[in-house]
Design an enzyme around this catalytic site. Structure first.
Site, short mmCIF file in Angstrom:
data_model
loop_
_atom_site.label_atom_id
_atom_site.label_comp_id
_atom_site.label_asym_id
_atom_site.label_seq_id
_atom_site.Cartn_x
_atom_site.Cartn_y
_atom_site.Cartn_z
N CYS A 1 38.48 33.63 36.31
CA CYS A 1 39.34 34.02 35.08
C CYS A 1 40.83 34.42 35.56
CB CYS A 1 38.72 35.01 34.27
SG CYS A 1 39.39 35.27 32.63
N HIS B 1 33.31 32.22 32.98
CA HIS B 1 32.62 33.15 33.65
C HIS B 1 31.13 32.84 34.04
CE1 HIS B 1 34.99 36.87 32.97
NE2 HIS B 1 35.52 36.34 32.24
N GLU C 1 28.86 34.07 35.16
CA GLU C 1 27.78 35.25 35.13
C GLU C 1 27.19 35.29 33.62
OE1 GLU C 1 30.89 37.36 33.50
OE2 GLU C 1 30.71 35.96 35.09
#
Length: 416
Positions: free
Chosen positions: A261, A379, A381
């Site tokens: 990011c 992302h 995760e």
């Protein structure tokens, strides 16, 4: 209490946008007035993770899914110790949640942390306004209920790019996460607003994670003697943190590096590329991304308003770009050609485009072929969102282990 008595009427609240539109509703958080840049998030779940994602600092978040708070608030779901967003806008905030882990309601949680929030708003209309006019300033208030007055206050707010948001959400001092079963490797992470889920994702691979504050220098990172360096997510314009860019510049080529990011963006700036502000950003858990190396499509979780301008890295290397010599603004052309193009940067050498957003053709990932580094805009995760990109953590481990095909092997599950 008299059962026939009228209930206390809800506290009125007002949402106003810089384009002059406004919406009346009632409070579902703390009383007060808050300003920020309004964005919309399309996730169907994960309101707690969204509220506590440090990347939302300085933003008024409009959640498009109709009801929020239906499964309550639980300690396990937070991405940071407290909410980072400026204000929250929802259609309906549930006050009777049902989940075995729930400890309180969303409205009480927001009120406890001083977050101004409004419900009863037509979030579809707000979303259309942002899609049409782009991300803009907004304000939510339980105190200023005159639309003209609140619009004027909104328009007087300084641009979000002028605010130092990263410093407010980074850790105050270094700290270490030690995994239950270590692999013998460690990572030095620069915290620009690092989500808890990212640390958990690294630790789940057996990595000891040494987290440093956002103003750490490359020398600070290298002094830890870690096997790799990580640059985290965070809020705002990457150009507003030149110190982090300088840190990334000092790390590229010195140690295996991975950015997510904001980390992806500052690594690109460190390599001499540019970033551009998107009209209304990517915020949600359903962004389609093409992995150019494996020709697989990933459904990804994203939260950002800026993108890396891949052509700004430098001219294409025809021999590694399917014979092409000219850049194109819409990177979906490379997905159609089945090619992962390589640009030649004067600062860092060859840079390969690895991931492309299939909605708007923007850059979602690059690999620094001559610097042992890579980065992803989305992302891996999740939290909230899908886990299609979770292999990013495995790829980082494989990169530190010296695997030259770490990105492909991670997708294929062939990493050691």
């Amino acid at each position: 209490m008299n059962p026939l008595a009228s209930p206390t009427p809800p506290m009125p609240a007002l949402l106003a946008l810089a384009d002059g539109t406004w919406h009346r509703g009632h409070s579902c958080g703390a009383p007060g007035t808050a300003f920020g840049e309004i964005v919309f998030n399309t996730s169907m779940a994960g309101y707690q993770e969204i509220a506590t994602d440090p990347s939302y600092a300085g933003q008024v978040v409009c959640l498009t899914y109709p009801q929020q708070g239906n499964y309550g608030i639980s300690p396990e779901a937070s991405e940071a110790a407290r909410p980072a967003l400026s204000a929250l806008v929802v259609a309906d905030a549930c006050r009777t949640p049902s989940h075995w882990r729930s400890r309180e309601t969303l409205p009480s949680y927001l009120a406890r942390h001083g977050v101004v929030a409004v419900e009863g708003v037509d979030t579809r209309a707000v979303t259309l306004a942002v899609r049409g006019g782009g991300a803009m300033a907004a304000g939510v208030s339980t105190e200023v209920l005159d639309p003209d007055e609140l619009v004027a206050l909104v328009r007087a707010q300084p641009p979000i790019a002028e605010r130092d948001l990263v410093a407010a959400v980074s850790c105050d001092a270094p700290w270490t996460e030690t995994p239950a079963a270590g692999c013998g490797r460690s990572v030095a992470a620069v915290d620009c607003g690092q989500k808890a889920g990212i640390v958990a994702g690294l630790a789940a691979r057996g990595l000891t994670v040494h987290t440093l504050p956002w103003d750490a220098t490359a020398a600070d990172v290298l002094a830890l003697g870690a096997d790799g360096a990580f640059l985290s997510n965070g809020p705002g314009d990457p150009a507003s943190v030149p110190g982090v860019v300088a840190c990334a510049r000092g790390l590229l080529g010195r140690v295996p590096a991975f950015g997510i990011c904001l980390g992806h963006q500052v690594m690109a700036l460190a390599a001499g590329a540019r970033t551009v502000k998107l009209a209304y950003g990517h915020h949600g858990g359903n962004e389609p991304v093409m992995n150019l190396l494996t020709r697989t499509c990933e459904v990804t979780a994203q939260n950002h308003n800026y993108a890396v301008d891949f052509p700004s890295f430098g001219p294409l290397v025809p021999g590694e770009s399917g014979g092409r010599t000219s850049h194109e603004a819409d990177l979906r052309c490379w997905a159609e050609r089945g090619v992962a193009p390589v640009a030649l940067s004067p600062e860092v050498g060859r840079v390969r485009l690895t991931h492309v957003n299939l909605n708007d053709g923007t850059c979602e990932g690059v690999e620094y072929l001559d610097r042992r580094a890579f980065s992803l805009q989305y992302h891996p995760e999740g939290r909230p969102g899908p886990l299609d990109g979770a292999y990013g953590f495995d790829a980082f481990c494989a990169l530190m282990a010296g695997d030259p095909d770490y990105l492909v092997h991670a997708v294929q599950g062939r990493c050691a």
